[in-house]
Design a protein around this motif. Structure first.
Motif, PDB file in Angstrom:
ATOM      1  N   LEU A 295      -6.603   6.189  12.723  1.00  0.00           N
ATOM      2  CA  LEU A 295      -5.976   4.892  12.463  1.00  0.00           C
ATOM      3  C   LEU A 295      -5.506   4.246  13.769  1.00  0.00           C
ATOM      4  O   LEU A 295      -5.650   3.036  13.964  1.00  0.00           O
TER       5      LEU A 295
ATOM      6  N   SER B 252     -10.354  -0.311   4.252  1.00  0.00           N
ATOM      7  CA  SER B 252      -9.069  -0.648   4.869  1.00  0.00           C
ATOM      8  C   SER B 252      -7.912  -0.369   3.919  1.00  0.00           C
ATOM      9  O   SER B 252      -6.848   0.099   4.335  1.00  0.00           O
TER      10      SER B 252
ATOM     11  N   TYR C 217       0.827  -1.207   0.000  1.00  0.00           N
ATOM     12  CA  TYR C 217       0.000   0.000   0.000  1.00  0.00           C
ATOM     13  C   TYR C 217       0.864   1.262   0.000  1.00  0.00           C
ATOM     14  O   TYR C 217       0.566   2.239  -0.671  1.00  0.00           O
TER      15      TYR C 217
ATOM     16  N   ALA D   8      -5.002   2.436   4.466  1.00  0.00           N
ATOM     17  CA  ALA D   8      -3.593   2.042   4.472  1.00  0.00           C
ATOM     18  C   ALA D   8      -2.762   2.881   3.511  1.00  0.00           C
ATOM     19  O   ALA D   8      -1.565   3.094   3.727  1.00  0.00           O
ATOM     20  N   THR D   9      -3.389   3.368   2.444  1.00  0.00           N
ATOM     21  CA  THR D   9      -2.660   4.122   1.420  1.00  0.00           C
ATOM     22  C   THR D   9      -2.726   5.624   1.645  1.00  0.00           C
ATOM     23  O   THR D   9      -1.783   6.354   1.322  1.00  0.00           O
TER      24      THR D   9
ATOM     25  N   SER E 194      -7.062   1.141  -2.737  1.00  0.00           N
ATOM     26  CA  SER E 194      -5.759   1.794  -2.593  1.00  0.00           C
ATOM     27  C   SER E 194      -5.645   3.005  -3.510  1.00  0.00           C
ATOM     28  O   SER E 194      -5.043   4.018  -3.143  1.00  0.00           O
TER      29      SER E 194
ATOM     30  N   HIS F 194      -6.981   0.869  15.317  1.00  0.00           N
ATOM     31  CA  HIS F 194      -6.086  -0.273  15.526  1.00  0.00           C
ATOM     32  C   HIS F 194      -6.253  -0.866  16.922  1.00  0.00           C
ATOM     33  O   HIS F 194      -6.387  -2.083  17.082  1.00  0.00           O
TER      34      HIS F 194
END
Length: 298
Positions: A165, A274, A1, A278-279, A249, A169
């Motif tokens: 994030l 997700s 990513y 992530a990107t 992404s 997490h």
């Protein structure tokens, strides 16, 4: 990513540099004004408010007119920047004749274990809808985004997504649940997106007509389309990503929240978020840094 995000931002930045070097020789517009407009186009093509803010700050020492040029460039490219990515994530599955049920099954998402589910039941909710957790993430995110190190900051957007994030997490602080309900997140996301687009449209329209030239729209369209194509092909053939991870992404790499919403609707699953999440952070930082470097060295 991370690699895909860098590929997308790198290709968009390279196109911007080429537009400055080649297009600058074909126009009678002052060099600094043209460069400022191109950087604004880059921010608009990637729908990146942090890059827009960083670019205005970087050209601020040159004069107010250059800030206006950045604003105009952003406004010119922003519309296609939004529509282009939205259309891309809608059309690619059709062209690929994708079976969405099979693609959903391929998405690389870590599923929670039963033990985690049991632990979550024991957590304490501060309020029924998770507004306290959401507000806490927003407040801390604004604070983190306001921190400047040698003139560089993540801005409000970057700070908020970084904190979100972290919240997502860990999901808890001790026995306190810090995860808002999905229904609350959906409502707040749609409301925030609506307000953001209205604000961007009103502010961008003020300078649009004064600075608009047809070739600028072309430059902006190229900065939107080419990085997506490069990113899609790179993710498909080099990184071997499943289609929905690939498109998720790309929405993150293009920093396009509207496209993420469209992709969720097209795919029928929120798991694509997700890949976006992530990107997005690396793309956010990369485009801000790239914008400043282009202004400094081009």
């Amino acid at each position: 990513y991370v690699l895909l995000g860098l590929v997308i931002i790198g290709s968009a930045s390279l196109i911007c540099v080429l537009c400055i070097l080649i297009g600058g020789k074909l126009t009678s517009v002052d060099g600094n004004t043209f460069k400022s407009t191109m950087v604004g186009l880059l921010a608009g093509a990637l729908t990146s408010t942090p890059a827009f803010s960083a670019s205005k700050e970087a050209v601020g020492d040159l004069g107010a007119n250059f800030e206006d040029a950045v604003s105009a460039g952003y406004a010119i490219a922003y519309l296609f920047g939004v529509v282009g990515v939205v259309l891309f994530v809608q059309l690619i599955p059709k062209f690929a004749h994708a079976d969405m049920q099979k693609e959903i099954a391929k998405i690389s998402v870590k599923q929670s274990s039963n033990s985690k589910a049991d632990d979550k039941k024991k957590l304490v909710d501060i309020d029924d809808f998770g507004f306290m957790a959401f507000s806490s993430a927003a407040i801390i995110g604004v604070f983190v985004g306001s921190i400047k190190i040698k003139g560089f900051s993540l801005t409000t957007t970057g700070g908020c997504i970084l904190v979100a994030l972290i919240f997502g997490h860990f999901g808890r602080i001790g026995k306190i649940n810090i995860m808002p309900k999905q229904s609350s997140l959906r409502t707040l996301r749609e409301l925030g997106l609506m307000m953001f687009l209205i604000g961007a449209g009103v502010s961008g329209g003020a300078k649009f007509v004064e600075y608009f030239e047809p070739v600028y729209f072309l430059y902006g369209a190229v900065m939107t389309i080419v990085p997506m194509i490069i990113g899609y092909l790179f993710a498909k053939f080099v990184l071997k990503m499943p289609l929905l991870n690939n498109l998720g992404s790309i929405t993150g790499g293009m920093t396009s929240t509207p496209a993420l919403g469209t992709l969720i609707s097209v795919s029928g699953t929120e798991d694509v978020a997700s890949a976006y999440a992530a990107t997005y952070p690396i793309a956010l930082v990369a485009i801000v840094v790239a914008s400043k470097l282009i202004i400094m060295f081009c």
